[in-house]
Scaffold this active site. Sequence first.
Site, PDB file in Angstrom:
ATOM      1  N   ASN A  87     -15.000 -30.854 -56.830  1.00 27.44           N
ATOM      2  CA  ASN A  87     -14.748 -30.257 -58.326  1.00 27.44           C
ATOM      3  C   ASN A  87     -15.919 -30.677 -59.112  1.00 27.44           C
ATOM      4  O   ASN A  87     -16.015 -30.808 -60.464  1.00 27.44           O
ATOM      5  CB  ASN A  87     -13.552 -30.770 -58.779  1.00 27.44           C
ATOM      6  CG  ASN A  87     -12.150 -30.152 -58.010  1.00 27.44           C
ATOM      7  OD1 ASN A  87     -11.543 -30.971 -57.407  1.00 27.44           O
ATOM      8  ND2 ASN A  87     -12.411 -28.798 -57.658  1.00 27.44           N
ATOM      9  N   VAL A  94     -18.457 -32.084 -64.211  1.00 28.54           N
ATOM     10  CA  VAL A  94     -17.000 -31.923 -63.616  1.00 28.54           C
ATOM     11  C   VAL A  94     -16.176 -30.885 -64.018  1.00 28.54           C
ATOM     12  O   VAL A  94     -16.178 -30.463 -65.336  1.00 28.54           O
ATOM     13  CB  VAL A  94     -16.398 -33.288 -64.173  1.00 28.54           C
ATOM     14  CG1 VAL A  94     -14.891 -33.233 -63.623  1.00 28.54           C
ATOM     15  CG2 VAL A  94     -17.268 -34.330 -64.000  1.00 28.54           C
ATOM     16  N   CYS A  95     -15.465 -30.191 -63.163  1.00 32.62           N
ATOM     17  CA  CYS A  95     -14.678 -29.161 -63.275  1.00 32.62           C
ATOM     18  C   CYS A  95     -13.366 -29.702 -63.415  1.00 32.62           C
ATOM     19  O   CYS A  95     -12.807 -29.947 -62.155  1.00 32.62           O
ATOM     20  CB  CYS A  95     -15.006 -28.078 -62.034  1.00 32.62           C
ATOM     21  SG  CYS A  95     -13.848 -26.546 -62.185  1.00 32.62           S
ATOM     22  N   LEU A  96     -12.574 -29.622 -64.478  1.00 36.82           N
ATOM     23  CA  LEU A  96     -11.517 -30.171 -64.648  1.00 36.82           C
ATOM     24  C   LEU A  96     -10.659 -29.430 -65.804  1.00 36.82           C
ATOM     25  O   LEU A  96     -11.267 -29.375 -66.854  1.00 36.82           O
ATOM     26  CB  LEU A  96     -11.536 -31.751 -64.772  1.00 36.82           C
ATOM     27  CG  LEU A  96     -10.003 -32.482 -64.972  1.00 36.82           C
ATOM     28  CD1 LEU A  96      -9.420 -32.626 -63.777  1.00 36.82           C
ATOM     29  CD2 LEU A  96     -10.520 -34.118 -65.370  1.00 36.82           C
ATOM     30  N   SER A 127     -10.227 -24.660 -57.171  1.00 40.81           N
ATOM     31  CA  SER A 127     -11.061 -24.539 -58.340  1.00 40.81           C
ATOM     32  C   SER A 127     -12.505 -25.177 -57.675  1.00 40.81           C
ATOM     33  O   SER A 127     -12.961 -26.157 -58.334  1.00 40.81           O
ATOM     34  CB  SER A 127     -10.691 -24.986 -59.517  1.00 40.81           C
ATOM     35  OG  SER A 127     -11.780 -24.868 -60.424  1.00 40.81           O
TER      36      SER A 127
END
Length: 159
Positions: A87, A94-96, A127
């Site tokens: 992620n 950061v993909c969160l 994701s």
Amino acid sequence: MASGGVARGRLAEERKTWRRSHPHGFVAKPETLPDGSVNLMVWKCVVPGKEGTDWEGGYFPLTLNFPEDYPSNPPVCKFPAGFFHVNVYPTGAVCLSILSSAWKASITVSQILISIQELLDHPNPASPAQSACYQLYKKNMRAYKDGVRQQAKQYPSPV
């Protein structure tokens, strides 16, 4: 008060709160500029790998870039480019969900960092942000975990 003033006021409070009490092993402090002044809009952080995980022993540098309209909008959180995680984009971003669709103005710096630490060992394969890492995670967990442990060795304790 202009939105930048609101952001800086909130970040000054966050800094005070952090200095009084913060999670063990974490570092979060505003960037110091060459003239010695502090830039509250950019924080240099360290997220420790959680004990008992493949991330243990690593102390991962993370930069939080706060927008002028913070806390209405979340900071952009970035590890170094090329960071190995399902992620994390190749740029290090950061993909969160709490940094995008699930953002709430009440979320603190401490909560962001703890959530990112939790994401390290509990990636969201629904994701993915980088293909090669995602493919290893899905098809060769042993190689994925080896990559994680190798990365943890690249970021030893700063002390």
